[in-house]
Design a protein around this motif. Structure first.
Motif: not given
Length: 373
Positions: A41-46
């Motif tokens: 849910g950070s808004g970017q990929t791992l």
């Protein structure tokens, strides 16, 4: 080592970005593996989260990514600051010994005294300060000639992780918390994991390794001389026009084996491996149960919902729903459920059985159903 809080001197980060994350099928696929998803849910990929975590340690110009040829465009799209000489492409998966070994060999030829740290592209670490402290201690241990790994302090008797058995402390300047890693233990059953947790002398194996490149390659060569010979042949040609031809010839012949078996375990057996306890939060998001836990803060009474346009109606239900379709998903009175809905495949299981999803992927592969893999 930098004393200013900037990048660590002579340190290079390596990000192995491979594997499909089969326990996260059908969300994670061969063409869209786990590290290319936002699972937190950070808004970017791992992968981008990992890059952002490593830039302060190495500098953007000193991060190498090892990934498959098929993923090059996606990786470079995620990491626009990744420099072209620092992209290492695998023609096919050969596991972590080949991936990390080749990165070490290439960097050794560019910088003979380089220290490298290998950090998976798909782990979740939010405590960047704690992570930095552990890496700095690992670098100090590497400067003293050891191979270092960062072990994670267990918070529960997890059966999905390997464990490191810790022995006595060491007197290493700059690494006050480093201890001897006496052995590695494969994923245990629940009773054994509970015993490890009670014992207090075991850490989770987080798969993070830090060493001088020459020391790591020497250990790898002692375990598998043929693999090292192939890696050296590749590295000798890497920064020359011969690279493509040599990769096509040599890479498919390399032994497919994890670095735990060629470097970590043999180094532990001869007292060459140290472990730095990592007291920061860590998760390898290895299955849907761990993703549910990340999103619920560990509260089993919650239902985690992922998907930009997810349509979920739930009554007295817990677990996790991942939706990539426009279907309405209704849950009534079910607990610890896992529902993953994609346009061409549906998975329904429970958090207790989340580790078994890999067996579904294996069965699909054997049946020839590669269109959904």
């Amino acid at each position: 080592m930098s004393a200013s809080g900037g990048p660590i001197d002579d340190f290079y980060s390596v990000i192995p970005a491979g594997g499909i994350g089969s326990r996260l099928w059908p969300l994670s696929r061969a063409d869209a593996p786990k590290f290319l998803h936002d699972l937190t849910g950070s808004g970017q990929t791992l992968l981008k989260d990992t890059w952002d975590r490593l830039v302060p340690l190495s500098g953007a110009d000193r991060i190498m990514v090892v990934t498959g040829r098929a993923h090059r465009a996606a990786v470079e799209g995620q990491l626009p600051a990744l420099e072209d000489p620092n992209v290492v492409l695998e023609s096919e998966p050969r596991d972590s010994s080949a991936a990390i070994g080749l990165a070490a060999a290439v960097l050794l030829r560019r910088e003979p005294d380089v220290i490298i740290g290998s950090f998976a592209a798909d782990h979740v670490i939010r405590d960047t300060r704690g992570f930095r402290r552990a890496v700095q201690e690992g670098v100090a241990a590497a400067r003293a000639g050891y191979i270092a790994t960062i072990g994670i302090t267990p918070t529960e008797p997890a059966i999905g992780f390997g464990y490191i058995h810790c022995a006595g402390p060491l007197a290493i300047d700059g690494a006050p918390n480093a201890v001897v890693a006496s052995s590695f233990v494969e994923k245990p059953d629940l009773a054994t994991a509970e015993r490890y947790l009670e014992d207090g002398g075991y850490l989770w194996n987080g798969g993070m390794f830090i060493a001088r490149a020459d020391v790591l390659l020497k250990q790898l060569g002692e375990s598998d001389p043929e693999l090292l010979a192939g890696i050296n042949e590749l590295a000798d040609a890497w920064d020359t026009p011969r690279r493509g031809a040599v990769v096509d010839k040599v890479w498919p012949t390399l032994t497919k084996i994890a670095i735990d078996y060629t470097v970590a375990e043999p180094a532990a057996a001869v007292g060459r491996l140290v472990v730095v306890p990592g007291d920061f939060d860590w998760d390898d998001v290895g299955d849907f149960a761990s993703i549910a836990k990340l999103h619920s803060g560990g509260r089993k009474s919650d239902l985690a919902i992922l998907g930009e346009n997810a349509r979920v109606l739930a009554d007295a239900s817990t677990g996790i729903v991942v939706s990539q379709s426009k279907r309405m998903i209704s849950l009534i009175g079910v607990t610890d459920i896992v529902v993953v809905d994609t346009p061409d495949a549906l998975l329904v299981t429970t958090t207790a059985n989340a580790q078994r999803v890999k067996s579904v992927v294996d069965a699909l592969r054997l049946s020839g159903s590669n269109d959904v893999l």
